[in-house]
Design a protein around this motif. Structure first.
Motif, mmCIF file in Angstrom:
data_model
loop_
_atom_site.group_PDB
_atom_site.id
_atom_site.type_symbol
_atom_site.label_atom_id
_atom_site.label_comp_id
_atom_site.label_asym_id
_atom_site.label_seq_id
_atom_site.Cartn_x
_atom_site.Cartn_y
_atom_site.Cartn_z
ATOM 1 N N GLY A 210 18.297 73.370 -87.813
ATOM 2 C CA GLY A 210 18.878 73.417 -88.301
ATOM 3 C C GLY A 210 18.532 74.176 -89.972
ATOM 4 O O GLY A 210 19.798 73.829 -90.342
ATOM 5 N N GLY A 211 17.568 74.980 -90.163
ATOM 6 C CA GLY A 211 17.373 75.690 -91.097
ATOM 7 C C GLY A 211 18.665 76.239 -91.672
ATOM 8 O O GLY A 211 18.966 75.805 -93.007
ATOM 9 N N THR A 212 19.735 76.909 -90.986
ATOM 10 C CA THR A 212 20.494 77.580 -91.034
ATOM 11 C C THR A 212 21.777 77.328 -91.986
ATOM 12 O O THR A 212 22.044 77.076 -92.486
ATOM 13 C CB THR A 212 21.166 78.560 -90.351
ATOM 14 N N MET A 213 21.820 76.002 -90.919
ATOM 15 C CA MET A 213 22.891 74.771 -91.969
ATOM 16 C C MET A 213 22.679 74.085 -92.918
ATOM 17 O O MET A 213 23.401 74.387 -93.680
ATOM 18 C CB MET A 213 23.459 73.973 -90.218
ATOM 19 N N CYS A 214 21.317 74.034 -92.518
ATOM 20 C CA CYS A 214 21.085 73.451 -93.848
ATOM 21 C C CYS A 214 20.883 73.534 -95.357
ATOM 22 O O CYS A 214 21.718 73.324 -96.039
ATOM 23 C CB CYS A 214 19.396 72.669 -94.001
ATOM 24 N N GLU A 215 20.879 75.806 -95.333
ATOM 25 C CA GLU A 215 20.608 76.079 -96.190
ATOM 26 C C GLU A 215 22.025 76.362 -96.899
ATOM 27 O O GLU A 215 22.750 76.266 -97.653
ATOM 28 C CB GLU A 215 20.367 77.307 -96.147
ATOM 29 N N ALA A 216 23.141 77.053 -95.388
ATOM 30 C CA ALA A 216 23.698 76.766 -95.666
ATOM 31 C C ALA A 216 25.466 75.776 -96.508
ATOM 32 O O ALA A 216 26.113 75.984 -97.438
ATOM 33 C CB ALA A 216 25.443 77.197 -94.416
ATOM 34 N N ILE A 217 24.630 74.288 -95.986
ATOM 35 C CA ILE A 217 25.741 73.269 -96.487
ATOM 36 C C ILE A 217 25.071 73.792 -98.447
ATOM 37 O O ILE A 217 26.356 73.014 -99.013
ATOM 38 C CB ILE A 217 25.294 72.086 -95.740
ATOM 39 N N ARG A 218 23.886 73.154 -98.733
ATOM 40 C CA ARG A 218 23.167 73.028 -100.080
ATOM 41 C C ARG A 218 23.827 74.229 -100.892
ATOM 42 O O ARG A 218 24.473 73.844 -101.772
ATOM 43 C CB ARG A 218 21.604 73.871 -99.805
ATOM 44 N N LEU A 219 24.384 75.623 -100.473
ATOM 45 C CA LEU A 219 25.034 77.056 -101.413
ATOM 46 C C LEU A 219 26.725 76.008 -101.131
ATOM 47 O O LEU A 219 27.233 76.035 -102.446
ATOM 48 C CB LEU A 219 25.182 77.771 -100.476
ATOM 49 N N LEU A 220 27.248 75.400 -100.282
ATOM 50 C CA LEU A 220 28.616 74.835 -100.100
ATOM 51 C C LEU A 220 28.923 73.746 -101.275
ATOM 52 O O LEU A 220 29.484 73.903 -101.738
ATOM 53 C CB LEU A 220 29.167 74.580 -99.085
ATOM 54 N N LYS A 221 27.887 73.242 -100.795
ATOM 55 C CA LYS A 221 28.071 71.617 -101.913
ATOM 56 C C LYS A 221 27.683 72.448 -102.903
ATOM 57 O O LYS A 221 28.271 71.550 -104.251
ATOM 58 C CB LYS A 221 26.390 70.969 -101.799
ATOM 59 N N ASP A 222 26.532 73.062 -103.202
ATOM 60 C CA ASP A 222 26.566 73.426 -105.186
ATOM 61 C C ASP A 222 27.458 74.255 -106.024
ATOM 62 O O ASP A 222 27.696 74.225 -106.962
ATOM 63 C CB ASP A 222 25.240 74.037 -104.645
ATOM 64 N N ALA A 223 28.530 74.793 -105.149
ATOM 65 C CA ALA A 223 29.486 75.524 -105.331
ATOM 66 C C ALA A 223 31.289 74.303 -105.229
ATOM 67 O O ALA A 223 32.301 74.896 -105.245
ATOM 68 C CB ALA A 223 29.899 77.006 -104.188
ATOM 69 N N ARG A 224 30.710 72.853 -104.633
ATOM 70 C CA ARG A 224 31.714 72.182 -105.347
ATOM 71 C C ARG A 224 32.501 71.822 -103.961
ATOM 72 O O ARG A 224 33.418 71.723 -104.082
ATOM 73 C CB ARG A 224 32.090 72.051 -106.177
ATOM 74 N N ALA A 225 32.309 72.480 -103.056
ATOM 75 C CA ALA A 225 33.389 71.772 -101.445
ATOM 76 C C ALA A 225 33.140 70.534 -101.611
ATOM 77 O O ALA A 225 32.605 70.272 -102.146
ATOM 78 C CB ALA A 225 32.337 72.385 -100.066
ATOM 79 N N ARG A 226 34.356 70.179 -100.420
ATOM 80 C CA ARG A 226 34.316 69.518 -100.735
ATOM 81 C C ARG A 226 33.786 68.262 -98.912
ATOM 82 O O ARG A 226 32.801 67.912 -99.316
ATOM 83 C CB ARG A 226 35.852 68.904 -100.471
ATOM 84 N N ASP A 227 34.123 67.937 -98.547
ATOM 85 C CA ASP A 227 33.496 67.861 -96.975
ATOM 86 C C ASP A 227 33.522 69.236 -96.284
ATOM 87 O O ASP A 227 34.140 70.165 -95.990
ATOM 88 C CB ASP A 227 34.032 66.624 -95.694
ATOM 89 N N VAL A 228 31.968 68.915 -95.836
ATOM 90 C CA VAL A 228 31.597 69.707 -94.853
ATOM 91 C C VAL A 228 31.030 69.581 -93.690
ATOM 92 O O VAL A 228 30.541 68.624 -93.452
ATOM 93 C CB VAL A 228 30.076 70.965 -95.599
#
Ligand code: R5P
Length: 293
Positions: free
Chosen positions: A225-243
């Motif tokens: 899950g390391g890849t997904m976690c890092e990608a999700i954190r980046l998207l959330k920091d960039a203010r994505a809505r739902d991932v």
């Protein structure tokens, strides 16, 4: 045509046989106290086209031995043609000698499959070649299918998406992102990833505005899950809505699911190439379509 299942793919084999409207052969399988595996076809396969469905996920060694026994027995019992569907193809990641002295495991496995009697192989989102490219390691016909479109359609049909964007978490997932994006008429893109260790990765976002948008992340495998976690954190920091974190093969080692939820994914969605708590999408329709061709 007769379908028969190894112990790792009983649910999927049943769905494939329903899709095709053909009989699922009863099979006896057990493991002796010393760990050895036993298989027995409970009905005749003589002169039949037999399709064996067996994922070689955890425990891969037991699942492979069971598959080799089934292949060899089907051939020995007089089947006309024996085909094998390996939805998740274990050992495919060791497709070359990364360090001096290593076994090229994928070549060993392909040799064993062929010598056990396989006439044709089908797999889904096979790791070494990327999407849509058939495995070249075999001397027999081998087909690589993809679940990318099924995953994106599932999210599109089951959630009320706002200005969706399909994203691959690394350059290797570009073809999955493209296929998934095109299948729901959505914009798509991919991130760049550098692997720091087996559990740690560094990812960077492409120049795309994700603010307020729903993002469907698609990859072939979620393992730690390391890849997904890092990608999700980046998207959330960039203010994505739902991932939505989607993968074909939910390997889900250790606490991958909890980590992905903590990182901020709304949903984790996988397919039934590996039976798991998140196997919402079945690959049975694409397998049935391919074996019928
Ligand atoms: C890597 O090339 C694969 O496509 C996946 O991104 C990788 O296997 C995922 O592994 P993990 O979940 O351990 O980061």
């Amino acid at each position: 045509m007769k379908i028969v299942s190894g112990s790792a793919s009983t649910g999927l084999a049943e769905k494939i046989s329903e899709e095709l409207g053909v009989e699922l052969l009863p099979m006896e399988r057990k493991q002796f106290p010393d760990g050895e595996i036993y298989v027995r076809f409970k009905e005749s396969v003589e002169n039949e086209r037999v399709i064996i469905v067996q994922s070689t996920c955890k425990p891969p060694n037991d699942n492979y031995i069971e598959l080799f026994l089934m292949l060899d027995a089907a051939r020995d019992l007089g089947a006309e043609k024996v085909e094998v569907v390996i939805p998740y193809f274990g050992y495919a990641r060791q497709d070359k000698r990364f360090k001096d002295g290593e076994a090229v495991s994928l070549e060993t496995i392909s040799t064993l499959l062929e010598s056990s009697g396989a006439d044709e192989v089908y797999t889904v989102d096979y790791h070494p070649k990327g999407m849509g490219k058939d495995p070249e390691v075999f001397d027999i016909p081998a087909h690589n299918l993809t679940a990318a479109g099924l995953l994106a359609s599932y999210v599109d049909e089951n959630f009320d998406l706002k200005n969706p964007l399909v994203m691959g978490p690394d350059a290797g997932a570009e073809s999955w992102a493209e296929k998934a994006g095109d299948s729901i008429d959505s914009e798509w893109n991919y991130m760049l990833k550098e692997r720091l260790s087996s559990e740690e990765v560094e990812i960077s976002l492409p120049d795309v505005d994700v603010e307020g948008r729903d993002v469907i992340l698609v990859d072939d495998i979620i393992s730690t899950g390391g890849t997904m976690c890092e990608a999700i954190r980046l998207l959330k920091d960039a203010r994505a809505r739902d991932v939505y974190a989607c993968c074909t093969h939910p390997v889900l080692s250790g606490d991958a699911l909890e980590s992905i939820a903590m990182a901020g994914a709304l949903e984790v969605i996988g397919t039934d190439t590996i039976d798991s708590d998140v196997s919402e999408v079945s690959v049975a329709p694409i397998i049935a379509e391919e074996v019928e061709k």
